[in-house]
Design an enzyme around this catalytic site. Sequence first.
Site, PDB file in Angstrom:
ATOM      1  N   CYS A   1      -1.529 -30.863  16.542  1.00  0.00           N
ATOM      2  CA  CYS A   1      -1.511 -29.530  15.923  1.00  0.00           C
ATOM      3  C   CYS A   1      -2.821 -29.167  15.239  1.00  0.00           C
ATOM      4  O   CYS A   1      -3.041 -27.999  14.897  1.00  0.00           O
ATOM      5  CB  CYS A   1      -0.350 -29.426  14.940  1.00  0.00           C
ATOM      6  SG  CYS A   1       1.272 -29.636  15.726  1.00  0.00           S
TER       7      CYS A   1
ATOM      8  N   HIS B   1      -1.738 -23.662  10.067  1.00  0.00           N
ATOM      9  CA  HIS B   1      -0.897 -24.082  11.174  1.00  0.00           C
ATOM     10  C   HIS B   1       0.566 -23.847  10.823  1.00  0.00           C
ATOM     11  O   HIS B   1       1.034 -24.263   9.751  1.00  0.00           O
ATOM     12  CB  HIS B   1      -1.137 -25.562  11.463  1.00  0.00           C
ATOM     13  CG  HIS B   1      -0.060 -26.198  12.276  1.00  0.00           C
ATOM     14  ND1 HIS B   1       0.349 -25.701  13.492  1.00  0.00           N
ATOM     15  CD2 HIS B   1       0.709 -27.297  12.047  1.00  0.00           C
ATOM     16  CE1 HIS B   1       1.329 -26.456  13.972  1.00  0.00           C
ATOM     17  NE2 HIS B   1       1.559 -27.418  13.108  1.00  0.00           N
TER      18      HIS B   1
ATOM     19  N   ASN C   1       6.849 -23.436  15.892  1.00  0.00           N
ATOM     20  CA  ASN C   1       5.659 -24.294  15.840  1.00  0.00           C
ATOM     21  C   ASN C   1       5.135 -24.464  17.256  1.00  0.00           C
ATOM     22  O   ASN C   1       5.768 -25.112  18.091  1.00  0.00           O
ATOM     23  CB  ASN C   1       6.031 -25.647  15.230  1.00  0.00           C
ATOM     24  CG  ASN C   1       4.833 -26.579  15.064  1.00  0.00           C
ATOM     25  OD1 ASN C   1       3.842 -26.471  15.775  1.00  0.00           O
ATOM     26  ND2 ASN C   1       4.945 -27.523  14.144  1.00  0.00           N
TER      27      ASN C   1
END
Length: 349
Positions: free
Chosen positions: A128, A270, A300
């Site tokens: 990520c 993020h 996500n």
Amino acid sequence: MTLDQGGSYMPVRYEERERAVVVAGVGGWVPPDVVTNDDLCARLDTSDEWIRTRTGIRTRHVISPGMATSDLAFEAGRRALGSADDREIGAVVLATTTPDRPCPATAPDVAARLGLVGVPAFDISAVCAGFLYGLATAAGLIASGTARQVLLIGADAFTTIVDPKDRSTAVIFADGAGAVVLRAGRADEPGAVGPVVLGSDGRFAHLIQVPAGGSRQRSRSRSCGPGEEFFQMEGRDTFRQAVERMSAASRHAVESAGWSLEDVDRFAAHQANARILEAVADELAIPAGHRLSNISRVGNTGAASIPLLLAQAAEDSSLAEGHRTLLTAFGGGLAWGAATLTWPKLPTA
């Protein structure tokens, strides 16, 4: 890179000393298929309230059968190129945890589909945090003269590696892509990216992992154990590490840019889950109105998270010209990073 008269590639030569990396285009894309919380509740022991209160997610987009990460990356890259004045790209960097195949890299395929045959193209993997690692990589390509402009894409089809029966991960992860065009420029112009702060700590690799499929498991000459082919995450410890690392990296990036946290107009973190986002923003004392978020709609999306957020925020004008923006991310590795930029005026795609 450019071609000389003999057909050989030569480093880009600048008339001026242009070594900053500047955002010159942005684009994002999510696949059309949508999975709601109610859809998940039909097959998992959970509820819409449980998902919303723990993750902040209401819907997420997923790829359809036969679709792959390269399809997501191509569409986001196409849109980013469409929003840039100058579309002559010297390199393509793809941040992803879900390449189309273990070998070869996915970036050359994406580059070819975009008509960028012959330019260097490669994947990077920092889960990520991949987009921020890619941002530093692109800056290096530009600073070295290897490329005058770089197309940086973050794309992940996380639903292909998540156990559909695992409530702790299946409700969080989704599919999507975001991209930016980066060009050589001056450090004092709008869109210039400040110093990129990066870090890692492999001692905690077990917190976020796919145990099977790599050389370690294969060298043991055994099949993978139950569930080892799927993405696994230890939520409680991951939460603590994410908040600590993103907060520290953000402070470092702001200080390196010569800003204070009070100077930050927009916070683009993020989109891990709503609780992590809130904890980091609170730790940094970022006002609620300065926090960009799309997690409720897209979940996500891994390495796509930040560029997709930037693209969508620019489109709906919650991110506008002149906004001093702080980026930060955290992922497996462990890996994390942060950077600053003042959002530029971009052409309409």
